[in-house]
Scaffold this motif. Structure first.
Motif, mmCIF file in Angstrom:
data_model
loop_
_atom_site.group_PDB
_atom_site.id
_atom_site.type_symbol
_atom_site.label_atom_id
_atom_site.label_comp_id
_atom_site.label_asym_id
_atom_site.label_seq_id
_atom_site.Cartn_x
_atom_site.Cartn_y
_atom_site.Cartn_z
ATOM 1 N N GLU A 58 0.808 -1.235 0.000
ATOM 2 C CA GLU A 58 0.000 0.000 0.000
ATOM 3 C C GLU A 58 0.833 1.273 0.000
ATOM 4 O OE1 GLU A 58 -3.201 0.659 2.824
ATOM 5 O OE2 GLU A 58 -3.930 -1.358 2.297
ATOM 6 N N GLU A 59 1.835 1.291 0.854
ATOM 7 C CA GLU A 59 2.637 2.510 0.989
ATOM 8 C C GLU A 59 3.400 2.816 -0.304
ATOM 9 O OE1 GLU A 59 5.112 2.399 4.456
ATOM 10 O OE2 GLU A 59 6.033 4.339 3.967
ATOM 11 N N TYR A 60 3.957 1.768 -0.874
ATOM 12 C CA TYR A 60 4.702 1.920 -2.136
ATOM 13 C C TYR A 60 3.757 2.387 -3.245
ATOM 14 C CZ TYR A 60 6.906 0.383 -6.482
ATOM 15 O OH TYR A 60 7.387 0.321 -7.756
ATOM 16 N N THR A 61 2.620 1.707 -3.339
ATOM 17 C CA THR A 61 1.664 2.024 -4.408
ATOM 18 C C THR A 61 1.181 3.471 -4.288
ATOM 19 O OG1 THR A 61 0.972 -0.277 -4.366
ATOM 20 C CG2 THR A 61 -0.472 1.227 -5.522
ATOM 21 N N GLN A 62 0.925 3.887 -3.057
ATOM 22 C CA GLN A 62 0.455 5.242 -2.823
ATOM 23 C C GLN A 62 1.503 6.274 -3.272
ATOM 24 O OE1 GLN A 62 -2.578 5.879 -2.061
ATOM 25 N NE2 GLN A 62 -2.185 8.099 -2.148
ATOM 26 N N ALA A 63 2.748 6.013 -2.919
ATOM 27 C CA ALA A 63 3.826 6.946 -3.281
ATOM 28 C C ALA A 63 3.953 7.065 -4.802
ATOM 29 C CB ALA A 63 5.145 6.466 -2.669
ATOM 30 N N VAL A 64 3.841 5.936 -5.479
ATOM 31 C CA VAL A 64 3.974 5.943 -6.938
ATOM 32 C C VAL A 64 2.780 6.653 -7.580
ATOM 33 C CG1 VAL A 64 4.020 4.431 -8.966
ATOM 34 C CG2 VAL A 64 5.469 3.900 -7.006
ATOM 35 N N LYS A 65 1.598 6.385 -7.036
ATOM 36 C CA LYS A 65 0.384 7.032 -7.588
ATOM 37 C C LYS A 65 0.457 8.550 -7.437
ATOM 38 C CE LYS A 65 -3.151 3.461 -7.185
ATOM 39 N NZ LYS A 65 -4.155 2.899 -6.274
ATOM 40 N N GLU A 66 0.928 8.987 -6.268
ATOM 41 C CA GLU A 66 1.025 10.441 -6.043
ATOM 42 C C GLU A 66 1.953 11.088 -7.070
ATOM 43 O OE1 GLU A 66 2.135 11.272 -1.981
ATOM 44 O OE2 GLU A 66 0.248 10.380 -1.283
ATOM 45 N N GLN A 67 3.069 10.430 -7.336
ATOM 46 C CA GLN A 67 4.013 11.006 -8.298
ATOM 47 C C GLN A 67 3.440 10.965 -9.712
ATOM 48 O OE1 GLN A 67 6.814 12.633 -7.376
ATOM 49 N NE2 GLN A 67 6.907 13.292 -9.515
ATOM 50 N N LEU A 68 2.683 9.906 -9.997
ATOM 51 C CA LEU A 68 2.055 9.765 -11.319
ATOM 52 C C LEU A 68 1.146 10.971 -11.596
ATOM 53 C CD1 LEU A 68 1.718 7.795 -13.713
ATOM 54 C CD2 LEU A 68 -0.072 6.658 -12.420
ATOM 55 N N ASP A 69 0.457 11.408 -10.566
ATOM 56 C CA ASP A 69 -0.434 12.568 -10.726
ATOM 57 C C ASP A 69 0.337 13.881 -10.857
ATOM 58 O OD1 ASP A 69 -2.750 11.149 -10.673
ATOM 59 O OD2 ASP A 69 -3.033 11.309 -8.499
ATOM 60 N N LYS A 70 1.550 13.902 -10.321
ATOM 61 C CA LYS A 70 2.298 15.163 -10.294
ATOM 62 C C LYS A 70 3.139 15.382 -11.544
ATOM 63 C CE LYS A 70 4.608 16.884 -6.452
ATOM 64 N NZ LYS A 70 5.420 16.630 -5.250
ATOM 65 N N LEU A 71 4.071 14.467 -11.774
ATOM 66 C CA LEU A 71 5.024 14.636 -12.879
ATOM 67 C C LEU A 71 5.736 13.304 -13.111
ATOM 68 C CD1 LEU A 71 6.563 16.791 -14.681
ATOM 69 C CD2 LEU A 71 8.239 16.922 -12.830
ATOM 70 N N THR A 72 5.704 12.831 -14.346
ATOM 71 C CA THR A 72 6.358 11.536 -14.598
ATOM 72 C C THR A 72 7.739 11.699 -15.222
ATOM 73 O OG1 THR A 72 5.183 11.404 -16.693
ATOM 74 C CG2 THR A 72 4.246 10.179 -14.838
ATOM 75 N N HIS A 73 7.903 12.754 -16.042
ATOM 76 C CA HIS A 73 9.172 12.873 -16.761
ATOM 77 C C HIS A 73 9.492 14.335 -17.043
ATOM 78 C CE1 HIS A 73 12.418 11.738 -19.439
ATOM 79 N NE2 HIS A 73 11.996 12.692 -20.241
ATOM 80 N N ILE A 74 10.780 14.641 -16.988
ATOM 81 C CA ILE A 74 11.169 16.030 -17.245
ATOM 82 C C ILE A 74 12.486 16.112 -18.008
ATOM 83 C CG2 ILE A 74 12.284 16.283 -14.976
ATOM 84 C CD1 ILE A 74 10.275 18.993 -16.785
ATOM 85 N N SER A 75 13.230 14.984 -18.076
ATOM 86 C CA SER A 75 14.548 14.860 -18.725
ATOM 87 C C SER A 75 15.661 15.320 -17.782
ATOM 88 C CB SER A 75 14.661 15.626 -20.047
ATOM 89 O OG SER A 75 15.183 16.925 -19.835
ATOM 90 N N ASN A 76 16.856 14.939 -18.136
ATOM 91 C CA ASN A 76 18.006 15.289 -17.293
ATOM 92 C C ASN A 76 18.580 16.673 -17.597
ATOM 93 O OD1 ASN A 76 18.442 13.066 -15.412
ATOM 94 N ND2 ASN A 76 18.573 11.840 -17.265
ATOM 95 N N LEU A 77 17.819 17.437 -18.372
ATOM 96 C CA LEU A 77 18.235 18.834 -18.582
ATOM 97 C C LEU A 77 17.861 19.676 -17.372
ATOM 98 C CD1 LEU A 77 17.088 19.276 -22.292
ATOM 99 C CD2 LEU A 77 19.354 18.682 -21.421
ATOM 100 N N PHE A 78 17.014 19.074 -16.492
ATOM 101 C CA PHE A 78 16.532 19.800 -15.312
ATOM 102 C C PHE A 78 16.691 18.930 -14.065
ATOM 103 C CE2 PHE A 78 14.138 20.805 -19.127
ATOM 104 C CZ PHE A 78 14.390 22.164 -19.252
ATOM 105 N N TYR A 79 16.469 19.542 -12.907
ATOM 106 C CA TYR A 79 16.512 18.785 -11.651
ATOM 107 C C TYR A 79 15.111 18.295 -11.306
ATOM 108 C CZ TYR A 79 21.027 21.128 -11.101
ATOM 109 O OH TYR A 79 22.302 21.574 -11.293
ATOM 110 N N ASN A 80 15.050 17.197 -10.551
ATOM 111 C CA ASN A 80 13.754 16.804 -9.979
ATOM 112 C C ASN A 80 13.988 16.215 -8.592
ATOM 113 O OD1 ASN A 80 13.264 13.694 -9.931
ATOM 114 N ND2 ASN A 80 14.266 14.058 -11.911
ATOM 115 N N GLN A 81 13.036 16.503 -7.711
ATOM 116 C CA GLN A 81 13.207 16.175 -6.292
ATOM 117 C C GLN A 81 13.292 14.673 -5.985
ATOM 118 O OE1 GLN A 81 10.546 18.471 -3.874
ATOM 119 N NE2 GLN A 81 11.085 17.367 -2.005
#
Ligand SMILES: Cc1ncc(COP(=O)(O)O)c(C=O)c1O
Length: 410
Positions: A58-81
């Motif tokens: 549950e905890e893992y799935t929740q963390a992944v789902k939250e990120q899925l809603d936020k941002l999945t990809h941005i490339s290595n031209l930028f930073y991501n938390q």
């Protein structure tokens, strides 16, 4: 019937590089998997040592789902938390200094090999000095040679395949990367015999997985470390299968009191999300410079949020300590089984990476376990059953597995 149709469709469309078992899996929970007909299976394969936290955590799935809603990809031209936090956690548990996130194990190996080659190249350039007039004309031989091990497995891309000591996998794809020589695992003299002034690295699994579950002896690993120090070569330890807690230490080399210059991880790092990493320390941590290596997807916020959650959960739930405890129980039970069953030749391994070598081919055994006992086991080599279950199995799961395996072997 629905399954038969699905398998026929699969055979029609999927490039045929696998002979798959005739089961279509639908979902999982804990250490159990369910096929599309509703049959329940006990999983001692974890998708080839990947699903450390098991299915549906549950905890893992929740963390992944939250990120899925936020941002999945941005490339290595930028930073991501998430990548920064996953990286910090990985360095904290390994004591390494730098990490590069990849999309798979094989790509982590590619990066590790590039560090070795770059390190050698830097060294030769330094030796030639700054004022190297006419170096281009002289075309100095910069080839860095690498020592790898027979019966190793490091992946299927051309670089990783080149250091995989298995003629069967290599033969159809030659010529491979030049300058790779193979030593015998756990035979220090065979490594010594291959060293020359071009040798820039030794690569090995801390515990050979695909080759049949062979842990490195302490004498060998310490000896290789000493040789690497003596000859200024990098020690690359492949922890893709045996790392992430599976040996009863976060990384298997931590049992031996040696530290690699470069290490690779993947599999359980993402608990099913495609992520790997190579990590470097000391002189290896600065060998490559901007522009030397890259990836479009590697380290994206989606997969690193998964890895961050995995590393959090490992700490919070004391997964490594649990592996030590349940792994010792698995050892005990496999020893008992080995003593009782005439087809068992040898028991090897530690933690939750163990093997039983049989006197008979392992293929039919694994197949019978799956189809008749609803027990998922995988093989390593031609004769060895490999036990790499989710790291969250309990003693009762071990008991149940042994009961079903006995039924198969009797
Ligand atoms: C020790 C080891 N290294 C490398 C690899 C390759 O990893 P991947 O299949 O993620 O490319 C594997 C995969 O089984 C492995 O066991």
């Amino acid at each position: 019937m629905a399954d038969k149709q699905m398998m026929d469709r699969a055979e029609h469309v999927l490039y045929k590089t696998y002979n798959r078992f005739p089961v279509v899996f639908d979902h999982g929970q804990g250490v159990k998997l369910y096929d599309t007909e509703g049959n329940e299976y006990l999983d001692f394969g974890a998708g080839i040592a990947v699903m450390g936290l098991g299915y549906g955590d549950e905890e893992y799935t929740q963390a992944v789902k939250e990120q899925l809603d936020k941002l999945t990809h941005i490339s290595n031209l930028f930073y991501n938390q998430p990548s920064i936090e996953a990286g910090e956690k990985l360095l904290a548990v390994s004591g390494m200094e730098k990490v590069f996130f990849t999309n798979s194990g094989t790509e982590a190996i590619e990066g590790a090999l590039k560090i070795a080659k770059r390190y050698h190249y830097n060294k030769l350039h330094e030796a030639m000095g700054d004022g190297c007039d006419g170096c281009e004309d002289k075309e100095p031989d910069m080839t860095g040679e690498i020592i790898a091990m027979h019966h190793s497995f490091h992946g299927r891309s051309i670089g990783a395949l080149s250091v995989t000591g298995n003629a069967h996998y290599q033969e159809p794809f030659k010529p491979l990367v030049p300058g790779i020589r193979f030593a015998e695992y756990n035979d220090l003299d065979s490594v010594k015999a291959l060293i020359n002034d071009k040798t820039c690295a030794v690569i090995m699994e801390t515990i050979q997985g695909e080759g049949g579950i062979y842990p490195a002896t302490e004498e060998f690993l310490k000896g290789v470390r000493a040789l690497c120090d003596e000859h200024d070569m990098l020690l690359i330890l492949d922890e893709i299968q045996c790392g992430m807690g599976r040996s009863g230490e976060m990384f298997a080399w931590q049992r031996y009191g040696v530290k690699p210059d470069v290490m690779t991880v993947a599999k359980a790092l993402g608990n099913g999300l495609p992520i790997g990493a190579f990590l470097a320390s000391g002189k290896a941590a600065t060998a490559m410079v901007p522009g030397d290596h890259g990836t479009t997807y590697g380290g994206n916020p989606f997969v690193t949020a998964g890895a961050r959650a995995v590393l959090d959960i490992f700490e919070k739930r004391h997964i490594v300590e649990h592996v030590r405890e349940v792994g010792a129980y698995l050892s005990e039970k496999l020893e008992e089984l080995a003593a009782e069953c005439s087809v068992v030749k040898e028991h090897r391994g530690i933690g939750l990476i163990q093997g039983l070598e049989l006197t008979v081919p392992v293929g039919p055994v694994v197949s019978k376990a799956l189809l008749e006992e609803k027990l998922i086991l995988i093989s390593a080599g031609a004769n060895t059953i490999r036990f790499v279950p989710p790291l969250v199995i309990e003693r009762a799961d071990v008991d149940e597995m042994i009961k079903r395996l006995k039924a198969v072997l009797s």
